[in-house]
Design a protein around this motif. Structure first.
Motif, short mmCIF file in Angstrom:
data_model
loop_
_atom_site.label_atom_id
_atom_site.label_comp_id
_atom_site.label_asym_id
_atom_site.label_seq_id
_atom_site.Cartn_x
_atom_site.Cartn_y
_atom_site.Cartn_z
N SER A 1 36.10 39.89 84.33
CA SER A 1 37.16 39.65 85.07
C SER A 1 38.20 40.66 85.35
CB SER A 1 37.61 38.61 84.17
OG SER A 1 38.22 39.04 83.09
N GLY A 2 37.91 41.67 84.64
CA GLY A 2 39.06 42.61 84.79
C GLY A 2 40.36 42.51 84.32
N GLY A 3 40.31 41.26 83.26
CA GLY A 3 41.67 40.89 82.83
C GLY A 3 42.51 40.05 84.08
N ARG A 4 41.86 39.82 84.88
CA ARG A 4 42.52 38.51 86.01
C ARG A 4 42.00 37.20 85.84
NH1 ARG A 4 39.94 42.39 90.17
NH2 ARG A 4 38.51 41.28 89.40
N PRO A 5 43.20 36.24 85.90
CA PRO A 5 42.93 34.98 85.36
C PRO A 5 41.81 34.12 86.18
CG PRO A 5 45.14 35.28 86.36
CD PRO A 5 44.59 36.40 86.34
N LEU A 6 41.78 34.05 87.38
CA LEU A 6 40.89 33.45 88.22
C LEU A 6 39.29 33.90 88.16
CD1 LEU A 6 42.58 32.45 91.55
CD2 LEU A 6 42.18 30.99 89.67
N PRO A 7 39.00 35.19 88.00
CA PRO A 7 37.54 35.44 87.75
C PRO A 7 37.40 35.28 86.29
CG PRO A 7 38.57 37.26 88.96
CD PRO A 7 39.65 36.46 88.73
N LEU A 8 38.27 35.32 85.28
CA LEU A 8 37.99 34.88 84.09
C LEU A 8 37.71 33.43 83.77
CD1 LEU A 8 37.99 35.81 80.84
CD2 LEU A 8 40.44 35.10 80.86
N LEU A 9 38.56 32.58 84.40
CA LEU A 9 38.28 31.24 84.43
C LEU A 9 36.93 30.76 84.98
CD1 LEU A 9 41.71 29.69 85.48
CD2 LEU A 9 40.62 29.47 83.25
N THR A 10 36.49 31.52 86.16
CA THR A 10 35.15 31.19 86.73
C THR A 10 34.03 31.81 85.59
OG1 THR A 10 35.07 33.09 88.12
CG2 THR A 10 35.99 31.00 89.16
N GLY A 11 34.23 32.79 85.28
CA GLY A 11 33.25 33.51 84.03
C GLY A 11 33.17 32.37 83.03
N VAL A 12 34.12 31.81 82.37
CA VAL A 12 34.19 30.78 81.43
C VAL A 12 33.14 29.51 81.91
CG1 VAL A 12 35.48 29.21 79.82
CG2 VAL A 12 36.23 31.72 80.15
N LEU A 13 33.58 29.11 83.12
CA LEU A 13 32.92 28.09 83.77
C LEU A 13 31.42 28.38 83.65
CD1 LEU A 13 32.53 25.32 85.05
CD2 LEU A 13 33.27 26.67 87.41
N GLY A 14 31.05 29.65 84.31
CA GLY A 14 29.47 29.85 84.22
C GLY A 14 29.19 30.08 82.61
N PHE A 15 29.71 30.39 81.68
CA PHE A 15 29.40 30.51 80.35
C PHE A 15 28.83 28.95 79.98
CE2 PHE A 15 29.72 30.48 75.71
CZ PHE A 15 29.09 31.73 75.30
N PHE A 16 30.07 27.86 80.44
CA PHE A 16 29.54 26.77 80.00
C PHE A 16 28.50 26.07 80.56
CE2 PHE A 16 34.09 26.71 78.26
CZ PHE A 16 33.78 26.22 76.78
N LEU A 17 28.32 26.50 82.04
CA LEU A 17 27.04 26.09 82.84
C LEU A 17 25.94 26.43 82.02
CD1 LEU A 17 28.12 26.51 86.31
CD2 LEU A 17 27.92 24.31 85.33
N ALA A 18 25.90 27.89 81.50
CA ALA A 18 24.66 28.39 80.63
C ALA A 18 24.64 27.54 79.63
CB ALA A 18 25.00 29.84 80.38
N ARG A 19 25.43 27.03 78.72
CA ARG A 19 25.72 26.25 77.60
C ARG A 19 24.92 24.91 77.92
NH1 ARG A 19 27.76 21.77 75.67
NH2 ARG A 19 28.03 21.71 73.29
N LEU A 20 25.50 24.29 79.00
CA LEU A 20 24.82 22.90 79.63
C LEU A 20 23.20 23.24 79.88
CD1 LEU A 20 25.13 20.02 80.28
CD2 LEU A 20 25.63 20.97 82.76
N ALA A 21 22.86 24.28 80.52
CA ALA A 21 21.48 24.42 80.65
C ALA A 21 20.72 24.54 79.46
CB ALA A 21 21.19 25.61 81.68
N ALA A 22 21.05 25.44 78.50
CA ALA A 22 20.31 25.58 77.23
C ALA A 22 20.40 24.41 76.44
CB ALA A 22 21.33 26.65 76.52
N THR A 23 21.36 23.45 76.22
CA THR A 23 20.96 22.43 75.59
C THR A 23 20.17 21.51 76.19
OG1 THR A 23 23.05 21.62 76.41
CG2 THR A 23 23.41 22.46 74.70
N ARG A 24 20.01 21.39 77.64
CA ARG A 24 19.17 20.81 78.18
C ARG A 24 17.62 21.04 77.94
NH1 ARG A 24 21.41 16.54 80.79
NH2 ARG A 24 23.44 16.95 81.61
#
Length: 96
Positions: A63-86
């Motif tokens: 994210s480079g410390g910027r808020p919007l790329p950080l939020l989308t990175g966290v969203l991607g992390f949660f999408l990976a979590r969703l895929a892993a649990t499925r």
């Protein structure tokens, strides 16, 4: 919004998915080997700390410390979590 911000957010999302997939794959690997450990609690704690440092540090780097790329990175992390649990859910079980 300009094109550069869209690119940053897209890279943040993809980076979050990759970091999340790596963390959950490492967790899967670790759980499979915890029975063979003579000190499973310490083994799990150390794995948690390492995965946490990798996840937080990786998300911060992409994210480079910027808020919007950080939020989308966290969203991607949660999408990976969703895929892993499925993927690891036993067949035939439904969500409650």
């Amino acid at each position: 919004m300009n094109g550069g911000l869209y690119l940053d957010m897209t890279l943040g999302l993809l980076g979050g998915v990759v970091i999340g997939a790596a963390c959950f794959a490492a967790l899967w690997w670790q759980i499979g080997r915890v029975r063979a450990s003579s000190r499973p609690g310490l083994y799990l704690l150390l794995g948690f700390v390492v995965r946490s440092v990798v996840a937080v540090g990786g998300l911060w780097l992409i994210s480079g410390g910027r808020p919007l790329p950080l939020l989308t990175g966290v969203l991607g992390f949660f999408l990976a979590r969703l895929a892993a649990t499925r993927l690891v859910r036993p067949r035939g079980t439904e969500e409650a």
